[in-house]
Write a protein that holds these residues in place. Structure first.
Motif, PDB file in Angstrom:
ATOM      1  N   ARG A  63       0.833  -1.111  -0.001  1.00  0.00           N
ATOM      2  CA  ARG A  63      -0.116  -0.112  -0.032  1.00  0.00           C
ATOM      3  C   ARG A  63       0.820   1.250  -0.084  1.00  0.00           C
ATOM      4  O   ARG A  63       0.404   2.306  -0.371  1.00  0.00           O
ATOM      5  CB  ARG A  63      -1.017   0.026   1.073  1.00  0.00           C
ATOM      6  N   ASP A  64       2.045   1.196   0.714  1.00  0.00           N
ATOM      7  CA  ASP A  64       2.957   2.233   0.655  1.00  0.00           C
ATOM      8  C   ASP A  64       3.245   2.850  -0.833  1.00  0.00           C
ATOM      9  O   ASP A  64       3.376   4.056  -1.228  1.00  0.00           O
ATOM     10  CB  ASP A  64       4.306   1.940   1.344  1.00  0.00           C
ATOM     11  N   GLN A  65       3.557   1.838  -1.978  1.00  0.00           N
ATOM     12  CA  GLN A  65       3.592   2.245  -3.157  1.00  0.00           C
ATOM     13  C   GLN A  65       2.201   2.788  -3.828  1.00  0.00           C
ATOM     14  O   GLN A  65       2.668   3.862  -4.531  1.00  0.00           O
ATOM     15  CB  GLN A  65       3.906   0.929  -3.883  1.00  0.00           C
ATOM     16  N   ILE A  66       1.274   2.363  -3.500  1.00  0.00           N
ATOM     17  CA  ILE A  66      -0.119   3.057  -4.035  1.00  0.00           C
ATOM     18  C   ILE A  66       0.073   4.441  -3.365  1.00  0.00           C
ATOM     19  O   ILE A  66      -0.466   5.314  -4.089  1.00  0.00           O
ATOM     20  CB  ILE A  66      -1.160   2.172  -3.351  1.00  0.00           C
ATOM     21  N   LEU A  67       0.455   4.499  -2.010  1.00  0.00           N
ATOM     22  CA  LEU A  67       0.252   6.057  -1.707  1.00  0.00           C
ATOM     23  C   LEU A  67       1.165   6.853  -2.227  1.00  0.00           C
ATOM     24  O   LEU A  67       0.938   8.045  -2.491  1.00  0.00           O
ATOM     25  CB  LEU A  67       0.750   5.949  -0.202  1.00  0.00           C
ATOM     26  N   LYS A  68       2.460   6.616  -2.650  1.00  0.00           N
ATOM     27  CA  LYS A  68       3.327   7.198  -3.413  1.00  0.00           C
ATOM     28  C   LYS A  68       2.630   7.583  -4.934  1.00  0.00           C
ATOM     29  O   LYS A  68       2.623   8.815  -5.118  1.00  0.00           O
ATOM     30  CB  LYS A  68       4.752   6.691  -3.558  1.00  0.00           C
ATOM     31  N   ARG A  69       2.018   6.952  -5.301  1.00  0.00           N
ATOM     32  CA  ARG A  69       1.488   7.202  -6.742  1.00  0.00           C
ATOM     33  C   ARG A  69       0.263   8.089  -6.356  1.00  0.00           C
ATOM     34  O   ARG A  69       0.155   9.111  -7.254  1.00  0.00           O
ATOM     35  CB  ARG A  69       0.856   5.898  -7.533  1.00  0.00           C
ATOM     36  N   LEU A 121      -3.631  15.115   0.044  1.00  0.00           N
ATOM     37  CA  LEU A 121      -2.244  15.114  -0.081  1.00  0.00           C
ATOM     38  C   LEU A 121      -1.625  14.966   1.028  1.00  0.00           C
ATOM     39  O   LEU A 121      -0.436  13.888   1.185  1.00  0.00           O
ATOM     40  CB  LEU A 121      -1.766  16.043  -1.304  1.00  0.00           C
ATOM     41  N   GLU A 122      -1.797  15.780   1.928  1.00  0.00           N
ATOM     42  CA  GLU A 122      -1.089  15.912   3.528  1.00  0.00           C
ATOM     43  C   GLU A 122      -1.273  14.824   4.256  1.00  0.00           C
ATOM     44  O   GLU A 122      -0.338  14.044   4.793  1.00  0.00           O
ATOM     45  CB  GLU A 122      -1.287  16.998   4.087  1.00  0.00           C
ATOM     46  N   PHE A 123      -2.698  14.175   3.986  1.00  0.00           N
ATOM     47  CA  PHE A 123      -2.879  13.021   4.687  1.00  0.00           C
ATOM     48  C   PHE A 123      -2.163  11.856   4.201  1.00  0.00           C
ATOM     49  O   PHE A 123      -1.560  11.034   5.134  1.00  0.00           O
ATOM     50  CB  PHE A 123      -4.614  12.721   4.689  1.00  0.00           C
ATOM     51  N   PHE A 124      -2.126  11.717   2.954  1.00  0.00           N
ATOM     52  CA  PHE A 124      -1.520  10.460   2.596  1.00  0.00           C
ATOM     53  C   PHE A 124       0.129  10.625   2.822  1.00  0.00           C
ATOM     54  O   PHE A 124       0.692   9.357   3.174  1.00  0.00           O
ATOM     55  CB  PHE A 124      -1.505  10.312   0.932  1.00  0.00           C
ATOM     56  N   ALA A 125       0.605  11.773   2.513  1.00  0.00           N
ATOM     57  CA  ALA A 125       2.042  11.752   2.978  1.00  0.00           C
ATOM     58  C   ALA A 125       2.301  11.427   4.693  1.00  0.00           C
ATOM     59  O   ALA A 125       3.246  10.927   4.906  1.00  0.00           O
ATOM     60  CB  ALA A 125       2.449  13.349   2.783  1.00  0.00           C
ATOM     61  N   LEU A 162       0.465   9.397   6.296  1.00  0.00           N
ATOM     62  CA  LEU A 162       0.328   7.900   6.278  1.00  0.00           C
ATOM     63  C   LEU A 162       1.626   7.232   5.923  1.00  0.00           C
ATOM     64  O   LEU A 162       2.060   6.268   6.305  1.00  0.00           O
ATOM     65  CB  LEU A 162      -0.757   7.594   5.592  1.00  0.00           C
ATOM     66  N   GLU A 163       2.154   7.674   4.687  1.00  0.00           N
ATOM     67  CA  GLU A 163       3.436   6.975   4.423  1.00  0.00           C
ATOM     68  C   GLU A 163       4.437   7.238   5.296  1.00  0.00           C
ATOM     69  O   GLU A 163       5.162   6.299   5.480  1.00  0.00           O
ATOM     70  CB  GLU A 163       3.794   7.805   2.964  1.00  0.00           C
ATOM     71  N   ALA A 164       4.744   8.497   5.692  1.00  0.00           N
ATOM     72  CA  ALA A 164       5.777   8.642   6.753  1.00  0.00           C
ATOM     73  C   ALA A 164       5.627   7.819   7.853  1.00  0.00           C
ATOM     74  O   ALA A 164       6.741   7.068   8.612  1.00  0.00           O
ATOM     75  CB  ALA A 164       5.730  10.106   7.096  1.00  0.00           C
ATOM     76  N   GLU A 165       4.387   7.837   8.643  1.00  0.00           N
ATOM     77  CA  GLU A 165       4.153   6.798   9.544  1.00  0.00           C
ATOM     78  C   GLU A 165       4.184   5.136   9.308  1.00  0.00           C
ATOM     79  O   GLU A 165       4.727   4.474  10.404  1.00  0.00           O
ATOM     80  CB  GLU A 165       2.673   6.981  10.262  1.00  0.00           C
ATOM     81  N   LEU A 166       3.716   4.889   8.230  1.00  0.00           N
ATOM     82  CA  LEU A 166       3.898   3.508   7.893  1.00  0.00           C
ATOM     83  C   LEU A 166       5.211   2.680   7.991  1.00  0.00           C
ATOM     84  O   LEU A 166       5.205   1.737   8.534  1.00  0.00           O
ATOM     85  CB  LEU A 166       3.360   3.360   6.554  1.00  0.00           C
ATOM     86  N   SER A 167       6.505   3.379   7.679  1.00  0.00           N
ATOM     87  CA  SER A 167       7.445   2.779   7.724  1.00  0.00           C
ATOM     88  C   SER A 167       7.855   2.279   9.238  1.00  0.00           C
ATOM     89  O   SER A 167       8.229   1.580   9.700  1.00  0.00           O
ATOM     90  CB  SER A 167       8.595   3.631   7.357  1.00  0.00           C
ATOM     91  N   GLY A 168       7.783   3.323  10.029  1.00  0.00           N
ATOM     92  CA  GLY A 168       7.841   3.129  11.849  1.00  0.00           C
ATOM     93  C   GLY A 168       7.061   2.077  12.251  1.00  0.00           C
ATOM     94  O   GLY A 168       7.488   1.275  13.087  1.00  0.00           O
ATOM     95  N   LEU A 169       5.832   2.385  11.596  1.00  0.00           N
ATOM     96  CA  LEU A 169       4.788   1.364  12.256  1.00  0.00           C
ATOM     97  C   LEU A 169       4.964  -0.104  11.767  1.00  0.00           C
ATOM     98  O   LEU A 169       4.968  -1.205  12.664  1.00  0.00           O
ATOM     99  CB  LEU A 169       3.390   1.621  11.642  1.00  0.00           C
TER     100      LEU A 169
END
Length: 184
Positions: free
Chosen positions: A120-126, A152-156, A158-165
């Motif tokens: 999903r991280d890749q989808i968020l980036k797209r 856009l900021e919400f997805f950014a 999520l992307e930033a938090e996903l790695s740590g999660l």
């Protein structure tokens, strides 16, 4: 054994490897599969992939052939084929060749949810890239541009938090399951 859902009679074949169909345990498993599938469907997954995923998740080995899935779920092989194709595309199951056979087995792994979220991280980036184009097209000071900027900021975020999660989950998984974590 397989229980005919209309007559209640049983046959001698098995599904999912070691379980005999028709036992009280199998009835509980069937109820779980249908209940979990209904919840996945409510969350947006198609019904048949939800049922197939539930059946695989609840099977003792975590792997079943198309015929076994078809028998357990009482659906056509074509329905199973479409469902496993979808589940493989979203990285929720893998296809493996049954040793010494031309039959494929479909497997759900213990890390399925981890893999699904990682993808999903890749989808968020797209989505972020597309939303940036949208903001530029609409203008950041317009009402539509502002809504798109918030998305856009919400997805950014999520992307930033996903790695740590995901890092915290790997640590937690090791604490809970140790050596068993990779064997399921």
């Amino acid at each position: 054994m397989t229980t005919d859902r209309t007559t209640g009679s049983t046959t001698g074949s098995t599904a999912g490897g070691s379980n005999k169909r028709g036992s009280e345990r199998d009835e509980r498993v069937d109820r779980f599969v249908e209940s979990f599938a209904a919840q996945l469907t409510e969350a947006g997954m198609q019904r048949m992939p939800s049922r197939v995923f539930g059946a695989l998740l609840s099977s003792e080995t975590g792997a079943m052939t198309s015929a076994e899935l078809s028998e357990q779920l009482q659906v056509s092989p074509a329905a199973i084929s479409g469902a496993v194709r979808y589940l493989a595309q979203v990285h929720m199951v893998t296809r493996e060749r049954e040793p010494g056979s031309r039959r494929d087995r479909y497997r759900v792994h213990a890390s399925t949810w981890y893999e699904a979220l990682t993808n999903r991280d890749q989808i968020l980036k797209r989505w972020e890239a597309t939303l940036k184009e949208g903001v530029a097209s609409l203008g950041p000071d317009t009402a539509a541009g502002l809504r798109m900027t918030e998305t856009l900021e919400f997805f950014a975020f999520l992307e930033a938090e996903l790695s740590g999660l995901m890092d915290r989950w790997r640590t937690r998984r090791e604490e809970l399951f140790g050596d068993r974590a990779g064997n399921a």
